[in-house]
Design a protein around this motif. Structure first.
Motif, PDB file in Angstrom:
ATOM      1  N   MET A   1      58.408  25.241  49.983  1.00 13.77           N
ATOM      2  CA  MET A   1      59.242  25.166  51.185  1.00 13.77           C
ATOM      3  C   MET A   1      60.576  25.846  50.933  1.00 13.77           C
ATOM      4  N   GLU A   2      61.111  26.441  51.970  1.00  9.70           N
ATOM      5  CA  GLU A   2      62.360  27.178  51.811  1.00  9.70           C
ATOM      6  C   GLU A   2      63.257  26.926  53.030  1.00  9.70           C
ATOM      7  N   PHE A   3      64.541  26.671  52.753  1.00  8.23           N
ATOM      8  CA  PHE A   3      65.511  26.424  53.811  1.00  8.23           C
ATOM      9  C   PHE A   3      66.779  27.205  53.503  1.00  8.23           C
ATOM     10  N   THR A   4      67.578  27.443  54.535  1.00  6.58           N
ATOM     11  CA  THR A   4      68.880  28.059  54.318  1.00  6.58           C
ATOM     12  C   THR A   4      69.912  26.973  54.052  1.00  6.58           C
ATOM     13  N   VAL A   5      71.024  27.380  53.460  1.00  5.11           N
ATOM     14  CA  VAL A   5      72.135  26.451  53.247  1.00  5.11           C
ATOM     15  C   VAL A   5      72.588  25.865  54.582  1.00  5.11           C
ATOM     16  N   LYS A   6      72.602  26.685  55.614  1.00  4.87           N
ATOM     17  CA  LYS A   6      73.023  26.216  56.943  1.00  4.87           C
ATOM     18  C   LYS A   6      72.116  25.100  57.435  1.00  4.87           C
TER      19      LYS A   6
ATOM     20  N   ASP B   1      81.303  25.796  52.479  1.00  4.79           N
ATOM     21  CA  ASP B   1      82.289  26.726  51.948  1.00  4.79           C
ATOM     22  C   ASP B   1      81.531  27.767  51.129  1.00  4.79           C
ATOM     23  N   GLY B   2      81.240  28.910  51.745  1.00  7.62           N
ATOM     24  CA  GLY B   2      80.482  29.947  51.059  1.00  7.62           C
ATOM     25  C   GLY B   2      79.471  30.581  51.989  1.00  7.62           C
ATOM     26  N   ASN B   3      78.372  31.042  51.406  1.00  4.29           N
ATOM     27  CA  ASN B   3      77.361  31.804  52.131  1.00  4.29           C
ATOM     28  C   ASN B   3      76.316  30.861  52.724  1.00  4.29           C
ATOM     29  N   GLU B   4      76.336  30.694  54.050  1.00  2.00           N
ATOM     30  CA  GLU B   4      75.434  29.751  54.709  1.00  2.00           C
ATOM     31  C   GLU B   4      74.012  30.290  54.870  1.00  2.00           C
ATOM     32  N   SER B   5      73.821  31.581  54.622  1.00  2.00           N
ATOM     33  CA  SER B   5      72.494  32.174  54.816  1.00  2.00           C
ATOM     34  C   SER B   5      71.660  32.198  53.539  1.00  2.00           C
ATOM     35  N   LEU B   6      72.189  31.693  52.430  1.00  2.00           N
ATOM     36  CA  LEU B   6      71.420  31.663  51.179  1.00  2.00           C
ATOM     37  C   LEU B   6      70.152  30.851  51.335  1.00  2.00           C
ATOM     38  N   LYS B   7      69.078  31.317  50.696  1.00  2.00           N
ATOM     39  CA  LYS B   7      67.788  30.634  50.741  1.00  2.00           C
ATOM     40  C   LYS B   7      67.686  29.642  49.574  1.00  2.00           C
ATOM     41  N   ILE B   8      67.262  28.408  49.900  1.00  2.00           N
ATOM     42  CA  ILE B   8      67.087  27.352  48.906  1.00  2.00           C
ATOM     43  C   ILE B   8      65.623  26.951  48.860  1.00  2.00           C
TER      44      ILE B   8
ATOM     45  N   LEU C   1      79.976  22.529  37.139  1.00  2.00           N
ATOM     46  CA  LEU C   1      80.114  23.139  38.461  1.00  2.00           C
ATOM     47  C   LEU C   1      80.592  24.576  38.353  1.00  2.00           C
ATOM     48  N   TYR C   2      81.415  24.859  37.371  1.00  2.00           N
ATOM     49  CA  TYR C   2      82.032  26.182  37.239  1.00  2.00           C
ATOM     50  C   TYR C   2      81.148  27.156  36.455  1.00  2.00           C
ATOM     51  N   THR C   3      80.046  26.636  35.884  1.00  2.00           N
ATOM     52  CA  THR C   3      79.153  27.509  35.110  1.00  2.00           C
ATOM     53  C   THR C   3      77.729  27.541  35.645  1.00  2.00           C
ATOM     54  N   THR C   4      77.423  26.680  36.595  1.00  2.00           N
ATOM     55  CA  THR C   4      76.048  26.583  37.080  1.00  2.00           C
ATOM     56  C   THR C   4      75.597  27.866  37.769  1.00  2.00           C
ATOM     57  N   SER C   5      74.296  28.122  37.685  1.00  2.00           N
ATOM     58  CA  SER C   5      73.700  29.258  38.393  1.00  2.00           C
ATOM     59  C   SER C   5      73.050  28.827  39.705  1.00  2.00           C
ATOM     60  N   ALA C   6      73.196  27.548  40.064  1.00  2.00           N
ATOM     61  CA  ALA C   6      72.645  27.063  41.326  1.00  2.00           C
ATOM     62  C   ALA C   6      73.279  27.821  42.488  1.00  2.00           C
ATOM     63  N   SER C   7      72.484  28.038  43.524  1.00  2.00           N
ATOM     64  CA  SER C   7      72.998  28.758  44.696  1.00  2.00           C
ATOM     65  C   SER C   7      73.946  27.892  45.514  1.00  2.00           C
ATOM     66  N   ALA C   8      73.682  26.573  45.546  1.00  2.00           N
ATOM     67  CA  ALA C   8      74.508  25.668  46.345  1.00  2.00           C
ATOM     68  C   ALA C   8      74.657  24.342  45.626  1.00  2.00           C
ATOM     69  N   VAL C   9      75.789  23.689  45.869  1.00  2.00           N
ATOM     70  CA  VAL C   9      76.066  22.391  45.267  1.00  2.00           C
ATOM     71  C   VAL C   9      76.638  21.475  46.349  1.00  2.00           C
ATOM     72  N   ILE C  10      76.134  20.259  46.400  1.00  2.00           N
ATOM     73  CA  ILE C  10      76.629  19.250  47.337  1.00  2.00           C
ATOM     74  C   ILE C  10      77.735  18.457  46.646  1.00  2.00           C
ATOM     75  N   VAL C  11      78.887  18.333  47.322  1.00  3.23           N
ATOM     76  CA  VAL C  11      80.030  17.608  46.757  1.00  3.23           C
ATOM     77  C   VAL C  11      80.615  16.687  47.832  1.00  3.23           C
TER      78      VAL C  11
ATOM     79  N   ALA D   1      79.063  28.968  43.208  1.00  3.98           N
ATOM     80  CA  ALA D   1      78.053  28.460  44.135  1.00  3.98           C
ATOM     81  C   ALA D   1      78.671  28.169  45.496  1.00  3.98           C
ATOM     82  N   THR D   2      77.853  28.201  46.517  1.00  2.43           N
ATOM     83  CA  THR D   2      78.260  27.736  47.838  1.00  2.43           C
ATOM     84  C   THR D   2      78.332  26.215  47.816  1.00  2.43           C
ATOM     85  N   LEU D   3      79.399  25.663  48.387  1.00  2.00           N
ATOM     86  CA  LEU D   3      79.599  24.218  48.394  1.00  2.00           C
ATOM     87  C   LEU D   3      79.261  23.642  49.767  1.00  2.00           C
ATOM     88  N   ILE D   4      78.591  22.481  49.752  1.00  2.00           N
ATOM     89  CA  ILE D   4      78.349  21.713  50.972  1.00  2.00           C
ATOM     90  C   ILE D   4      79.104  20.396  50.824  1.00  2.00           C
ATOM     91  N   PHE D   5      80.086  20.178  51.692  1.00  2.00           N
ATOM     92  CA  PHE D   5      80.920  18.981  51.626  1.00  2.00           C
ATOM     93  C   PHE D   5      80.333  17.898  52.531  1.00  2.00           C
TER      94      PHE D   5
END
Length: 343
Positions: free
Chosen positions: A1-6, A17-24, A50-60, A72-76
Motif C-alpha cells: 500500500m502506498e499513500f502520500t504525506v498529505k 512542514d515539508g513536501n506533502e507529495s512524498l510517497k510513503i 531525527l537529524y540523521t534519519t533517512s525516513a521520508s516523513a516523521v510524526i512529531v 525529513a518532512t514533518l507531520i505535527f
C-alpha cells in the motif's frame, strides 16, 4: 500500500512542514528509516536520530521545536505516539484483511455458523454449535471447542486453544498458543492425603477489545465465569485462575499470575512477574511494580505498590535506602556497645 504525506496528515489531523507529495509505503523506527518510510518521535532521548534519519516523513508533537535542520518532512499532531499507533493499527488491519476463505484441511462442526469475510487456516478445528462473527480470522492449527461464541473482527492466532462455552467479544486478539477455558486448579484434599479433582463447569468470557498474549492461560470458572472485561490487555505468559475477574482497561505484563476468585479493578497497571493471592480484590487504578506480591486486598484507589509483600511505592523506596545501610548501621551499633561495655 502506498499513500502520500498529505493523505497521512489528513488521516491523523496533522499539519505538514515539508513536501506533502512524498510517497510513503512502509513504517519504520526513527533510527532505521529509509526513503519511502514514515516514523515518529515521542521520546526526546531519540531526538538525535531525527537529524540523521533517512525516513521520508516523521510524526512529531505540535509542541516540538527542532534544534537544527531536519531532512525529513514533518507531520505535527497532538500526540505523535498515538498517531503512529493509529498507522500501525491500519497496517495490521490491512494484513489480516487479506486473509479470506478456507484452507484445507479444516474442520467445521455441525450447527456451527460463520459470518462473512472470515478466514479459517489449514488444520483449524471448530466444534459444534459455535457462532463465529463477521471478518473473524482463525489461523492454522487453532482448536475451538463446542458452543463457543466469537464476535466480529476478532483474530485467533496459530495454535490457540479455546475450550467449550467460551465467549469472545468483538475486536479481540488471541495470540499464538494461548489457552482459553482450560480447567481451573481445583482439588479437594482427602483424609488419606490425596487430592480429589473438583469439576470445573463454568466458562471464560472475554469482552470486546480484549487482547490476550502468546502462551497466556485463562482457566474456566468452577461455576459461573472467569471474566476479562472490555479493553483489557494481557501480555504473554500470564496465568489467570478460575473465577478471576479483571476490570476494564487493565494491563498486565508478562509472567504475572492471578490466583482464583480474585477481582482486579478497572484501569490497573500490573508489572511483570507480579503475583496476586486468591480471594482478594484490587481497587481501580492500582499500579503494581514488577515482581511484587499482593497478599491482601487493596481497597484504596490509585495506589502505587512495590515489594513482596507489597506496600506503597514511596515508603518501599525509603525502606530500601535503610536496608542498604543495615551493614553500616550494624557496625555502628557494635562499636557503641563495645564503648559502653568498656566504660
Amino acid at each position: 500500500m502506498e499513500f502520500t504525506v498529505k493523505q497521512i496528515a489528513a488521516l491523523l489531523g496533522g499539519t505538514i512542514d515539508g513536501n506533502e507529495s512524498l510517497k510513503i509505503n512502509q513504517l519504520s523506527k526513527l533510527e532505521e528509516g529509509q526513503e519511502g518510510s514514515i516514523s515518529f518521535l515521542a521520546n526526546l532521548k531519540y531526538e538525535p536520530f531525527l537529524y540523521t534519519t533517512s525516513a521520508s516523513a516523521v510524526i512529531v508533537d505540535k509542541t516540538f521545536q527542532p534544534k537544527q535542520a531536519v531532512g525529513a518532512t514533518l507531520i505535527f499532531v497532538d500526540n505523535s505516539y498515538s498517531a503512529f499507533t493509529k498507522l500501525l493499527e491500519l497496517a495490521n488491519q490491512s494484513k489480516h484483511a487479506a486473509k479470506v476463505g478456507v484452507e484445507q484441511p479444516a474442520y467445521l462442526g455441525a450447527s456451527t455458523t460463520v459470518g462473512e469475510g472470515y478466514y479459517r487456516g489449514a488444520f483449524s478445528y471448530i466444534g459444534e454449535n459455535c457462532s463465529i462473527g463477521n471478518n473473524v480470522k482463525i489461523y492454522p492449527q487453532t482448536y475451538i471447542g463446542n458452543y463457543v461464541t466469537i464476535g466480529d473482527n476478532t483474530v485467533i492466532h496459530p495454535g490457540a486453544r479455546i475450550f467449550d462455552h467460551t465467549v469472545i467479544g468483538q475486536n479481540c486478539i488471541v495470540q499464538a498458543n494461548a489457552v482459553i477455558g482450560s480447567d481451573g486448579f481445583g482439588f479437594a484434599p482427602q483424609p488419606d492425603g490425596t487430592y480429589r479433582p473438583i469439576p470445573q463447569l463454568g466458562n471464560v468470557i472475554l469482552e470486546d477489545n480484549v487482547s490476550i498474549g502468546a502462551n497466556t492461560t485463562i482457566d474456566c470458572a468452577t461455576l459461573g465465569s472467569t471474566i476479562i472485561r472490555q479493553g483489557t490487555k494481557l501480555d504473554n505468559l500470564i496465568q489467570i485462575a478460575h473465577n478471576v475477574e479483571i476490570g476494564k482497561n487493565t494491563v498486565i505484563a508478562a509472567q504475572a499470575g492471578v490466583a482464583g476468585s480474585t477481582k482486579v479493578g478497572e484501569n490497573c497497571m500490573i508489572g511483570g512477574q507480579v503475583g496476586l493471592s486468591g480471594h482478594i480484590s484490587v481497587a481501580n487504578g492500582t499500579r503494581i511494580a514488577a515482581q511484587s506480591g499482593i497478599m491482601k486486598s487493596i481497597r484504596t484507589e490509585g495506589l502505587s505498590l512495590l515489594g513482596s509483600p507489597a506496600f506503597e511505592l514511596k515508603d518501599n523506596l525509603r525502606s530500601q535506602v535503610v536496608y542498604q545501610r543495615l551493614p553500616t548501621l550494624e557496625k555502628r551499633v557494635d562499636e557503641l556497645e563495645n564503648k559502653l561495655n568498656n566504660q
